[in-house]
Design a protein around this motif. Structure first.
Motif, PDB file in Angstrom:
ATOM      1  N   LEU A   1       0.830  -1.201   0.000  1.00  0.00           N
ATOM      2  CA  LEU A   1       0.000   0.000   0.000  1.00  0.00           C
ATOM      3  C   LEU A   1       0.870   1.259   0.000  1.00  0.00           C
ATOM      4  N   ARG A   2       1.902   1.261   0.823  1.00  0.00           N
ATOM      5  CA  ARG A   2       2.805   2.420   0.893  1.00  0.00           C
ATOM      6  C   ARG A   2       3.508   2.658  -0.442  1.00  0.00           C
ATOM      7  N   LEU A   3       3.796   1.587  -1.145  1.00  0.00           N
ATOM      8  CA  LEU A   3       4.512   1.698  -2.417  1.00  0.00           C
ATOM      9  C   LEU A   3       3.575   1.982  -3.593  1.00  0.00           C
ATOM     10  N   GLY A   4       2.275   2.024  -3.331  1.00  0.00           N
ATOM     11  CA  GLY A   4       1.312   2.301  -4.392  1.00  0.00           C
ATOM     12  C   GLY A   4       1.048   1.114  -5.295  1.00  0.00           C
ATOM     13  N   LEU A   5       1.375  -0.079  -4.850  1.00  0.00           N
ATOM     14  CA  LEU A   5       1.154  -1.281  -5.649  1.00  0.00           C
ATOM     15  C   LEU A   5      -0.186  -1.938  -5.355  1.00  0.00           C
ATOM     16  N   LEU A   6      -0.789  -1.566  -4.251  1.00  0.00           N
ATOM     17  CA  LEU A   6      -2.030  -2.193  -3.808  1.00  0.00           C
ATOM     18  C   LEU A   6      -3.024  -1.110  -3.418  1.00  0.00           C
ATOM     19  N   GLU A   7      -4.302  -1.418  -3.551  1.00  0.00           N
ATOM     20  CA  GLU A   7      -5.335  -0.481  -3.145  1.00  0.00           C
ATOM     21  C   GLU A   7      -6.471  -1.232  -2.468  1.00  0.00           C
ATOM     22  N   VAL A   8      -7.199  -0.524  -1.599  1.00  0.00           N
ATOM     23  CA  VAL A   8      -8.376  -1.096  -0.950  1.00  0.00           C
ATOM     24  C   VAL A   8      -9.552  -0.928  -1.898  1.00  0.00           C
ATOM     25  N   THR A   9     -10.181  -2.021  -2.286  1.00  0.00           N
ATOM     26  CA  THR A   9     -11.294  -1.948  -3.237  1.00  0.00           C
ATOM     27  C   THR A   9     -12.630  -1.764  -2.537  1.00  0.00           C
ATOM     28  N   ARG A  10     -12.776  -2.376  -1.384  1.00  0.00           N
ATOM     29  CA  ARG A  10     -14.022  -2.203  -0.620  1.00  0.00           C
ATOM     30  C   ARG A  10     -13.809  -2.678   0.805  1.00  0.00           C
ATOM     31  N   THR A  11     -14.709  -2.257   1.678  1.00  0.00           N
ATOM     32  CA  THR A  11     -14.668  -2.645   3.082  1.00  0.00           C
ATOM     33  C   THR A  11     -15.989  -3.284   3.458  1.00  0.00           C
TER      34      THR A  11
ATOM     35  N   PRO B   1     -18.395  -4.293   6.366  1.00  0.00           N
ATOM     36  CA  PRO B   1     -18.639  -4.075   7.800  1.00  0.00           C
ATOM     37  C   PRO B   1     -18.959  -5.383   8.520  1.00  0.00           C
ATOM     38  N   ARG B   2     -18.528  -5.456   9.741  1.00  0.00           N
ATOM     39  CA  ARG B   2     -18.867  -6.593  10.606  1.00  0.00           C
ATOM     40  C   ARG B   2     -18.609  -6.175  12.044  1.00  0.00           C
ATOM     41  N   ALA B   3     -19.088  -6.994  12.987  1.00  0.00           N
ATOM     42  CA  ALA B   3     -18.850  -6.697  14.391  1.00  0.00           C
ATOM     43  C   ALA B   3     -17.348  -6.752  14.647  1.00  0.00           C
ATOM     44  N   GLY B   4     -16.818  -5.714  15.282  1.00  0.00           N
ATOM     45  CA  GLY B   4     -15.387  -5.653  15.487  1.00  0.00           C
ATOM     46  C   GLY B   4     -14.730  -4.951  14.312  1.00  0.00           C
ATOM     47  N   ARG B   5     -13.602  -5.458  13.868  1.00  0.00           N
ATOM     48  CA  ARG B   5     -12.852  -4.827  12.780  1.00  0.00           C
ATOM     49  C   ARG B   5     -13.443  -5.205  11.435  1.00  0.00           C
ATOM     50  N   ALA B   6     -13.632  -4.217  10.573  1.00  0.00           N
ATOM     51  CA  ALA B   6     -14.179  -4.466   9.243  1.00  0.00           C
ATOM     52  C   ALA B   6     -13.177  -5.245   8.393  1.00  0.00           C
ATOM     53  N   ILE B   7     -13.707  -5.985   7.424  1.00  0.00           N
ATOM     54  CA  ILE B   7     -12.858  -6.770   6.532  1.00  0.00           C
ATOM     55  C   ILE B   7     -12.558  -5.950   5.289  1.00  0.00           C
ATOM     56  N   ARG B   8     -11.302  -5.814   4.968  1.00  0.00           N
ATOM     57  CA  ARG B   8     -10.888  -5.069   3.784  1.00  0.00           C
ATOM     58  C   ARG B   8     -10.511  -6.018   2.642  1.00  0.00           C
ATOM     59  N   TYR B   9     -10.848  -5.573   1.459  1.00  0.00           N
ATOM     60  CA  TYR B   9     -10.484  -6.308   0.247  1.00  0.00           C
ATOM     61  C   TYR B   9      -9.446  -5.482  -0.513  1.00  0.00           C
ATOM     62  N   TYR B  10      -8.440  -6.159  -1.038  1.00  0.00           N
ATOM     63  CA  TYR B  10      -7.346  -5.480  -1.718  1.00  0.00           C
ATOM     64  C   TYR B  10      -7.180  -6.022  -3.139  1.00  0.00           C
ATOM     65  N   ARG B  11      -6.624  -5.163  -3.985  1.00  0.00           N
ATOM     66  CA  ARG B  11      -6.322  -5.570  -5.353  1.00  0.00           C
ATOM     67  C   ARG B  11      -5.133  -4.746  -5.841  1.00  0.00           C
ATOM     68  N   ALA B  12      -4.327  -5.354  -6.709  1.00  0.00           N
ATOM     69  CA  ALA B  12      -3.189  -4.640  -7.281  1.00  0.00           C
ATOM     70  C   ALA B  12      -3.686  -3.436  -8.076  1.00  0.00           C
ATOM     71  N   THR B  13      -2.864  -2.410  -8.182  1.00  0.00           N
ATOM     72  CA  THR B  13      -3.258  -1.175  -8.864  1.00  0.00           C
ATOM     73  C   THR B  13      -3.185  -1.289 -10.389  1.00  0.00           C
ATOM     74  N   SER B  14      -2.671  -2.394 -10.892  1.00  0.00           N
ATOM     75  CA  SER B  14      -2.580  -2.567 -12.335  1.00  0.00           C
ATOM     76  C   SER B  14      -2.672  -4.046 -12.678  1.00  0.00           C
ATOM     77  N   ARG B  15      -3.041  -4.321 -13.919  1.00  0.00           N
ATOM     78  CA  ARG B  15      -3.077  -5.719 -14.382  1.00  0.00           C
ATOM     79  C   ARG B  15      -1.681  -6.231 -14.703  1.00  0.00           C
ATOM     80  N   GLY B  16      -0.775  -5.330 -15.056  1.00  0.00           N
ATOM     81  CA  GLY B  16       0.573  -5.738 -15.429  1.00  0.00           C
ATOM     82  C   GLY B  16       1.597  -4.721 -14.957  1.00  0.00           C
ATOM     83  N   TYR B  17       2.815  -5.174 -14.778  1.00  0.00           N
ATOM     84  CA  TYR B  17       3.890  -4.310 -14.292  1.00  0.00           C
ATOM     85  C   TYR B  17       5.158  -4.524 -15.121  1.00  0.00           C
ATOM     86  N   PHE B  18       5.862  -3.438 -15.348  1.00  0.00           N
ATOM     87  CA  PHE B  18       7.144  -3.493 -16.052  1.00  0.00           C
ATOM     88  C   PHE B  18       8.212  -2.936 -15.128  1.00  0.00           C
ATOM     89  N   VAL B  19       9.222  -3.758 -14.827  1.00  0.00           N
ATOM     90  CA  VAL B  19      10.355  -3.339 -14.009  1.00  0.00           C
ATOM     91  C   VAL B  19      11.564  -3.217 -14.920  1.00  0.00           C
TER      92      VAL B  19
END
Length: 250
Positions: free
Chosen positions: A72-82, A84-102
């Protein structure tokens, strides 16, 4: 780290770039390092929860969450949705791109060979561990578990690590018909689906290109299949010119 390859037309909805370029060495290291990449790959263009990825990788949630925060700090991942539930909510994550070039310049590798080695190290280790386990399970009589090397008048035919004695030992070949293929017992109906063999082929340029395309088509043919009762298999296909030792380099 750069954004889309080209800007969208005015008024058009923004589409994610197919190839996100990673010029930041810290972000590039995630894709270049085999160990770190295994934590990132499950999120590539799929919405995932930390718990699901932890079970898939066979590690703790804490280990995956540590990597998720890093991505997340590197900008490679993002939170797509949250969710809600009792206690801590569940987060869903997905990469910020379909492909990467290094680009090579963004890595710390000293050479192309070093980058190749670092990138494939984890996959190679996984294949080795899986093969070792499978071979050990097949070794009913450890006395015959070992290396078998066989050739004929045309040269080397096979060099393989086998968990069983071939049907006819090469040392006895002069007494009768040529030995059966070393790996034939693995093809029997009751044997598990395992294949690991390296051989040298003499091909024309056209034949080598045809084989390359056949291997690619074979992999695509079996990729993406979904059916009940499936078991994950590791498949690694390699075809390369066999360079003489003096040309192969250190």
């Amino acid at each position: 780290m750069t954004g889309p390859d080209s800007p969208s037309p005015a008024g058009a909805p923004t589409q994610p770039s197919l190839w996100q370029r990673l010029d930041d060495p810290a972000a590039a290291r995630v894709l270049a390092d085999a160990y770190t990449r295994q934590f990132f790959e499950p999120f590539i263009w799929r919405e995932r929860r930390v718990g699901d990825v932890a079970r898939e990788l066979g590690v703790s949630k804490t280990a995956v969450l540590y990597r998720v925060r890093q991505f997340l700090r590197l900008g490679l991942l993002e939170v797509t949705r949250t969710e809600p539930r009792a206690g801590r909510a569940i987060r869903y994550y997905r990469a910020t791109s379909r492909g990467y070039f290094v680009p090579f310049a963004a890595t710390s590798a000293e050479s192309i060979a070093a980058l190749y080695e670092a990138s494939l190290d984890n996959a190679r280790r996984s294949v080795l561990q899986a093969l070792t386990h499978a071979w050990s399970q097949l070794a009913e009589d450890p006395r015959w578990f070992g290396l078998y090397t066989y050739g004929d008048e045309t040269g080397l035919k096979s060099h393989a690590l086998l968990p069983y004695r071939p049907a006819e030992c090469p040392a006895e070949a002069h007494l009768g018909p040529a030995p059966q293929a070393f790996l034939d017992p693995l093809l029997a109906e009751g044997s598990p689906a395992i294949w690991d063999n390296t051989t040298t082929l003499k091909l024309s340029a056209a034949e080598a290109k045809a084989l390359q395309r056949e291997l690619h088509a074979l992999q695509r043919r079996y990729s993406g299949r979904k059916a009940p009762g499936q078991t994950p298999y590791l498949l690694r296909l390699t075809l390369t010119p066999n360079l003489p030792p003096e040309d192969a380099g250190p």
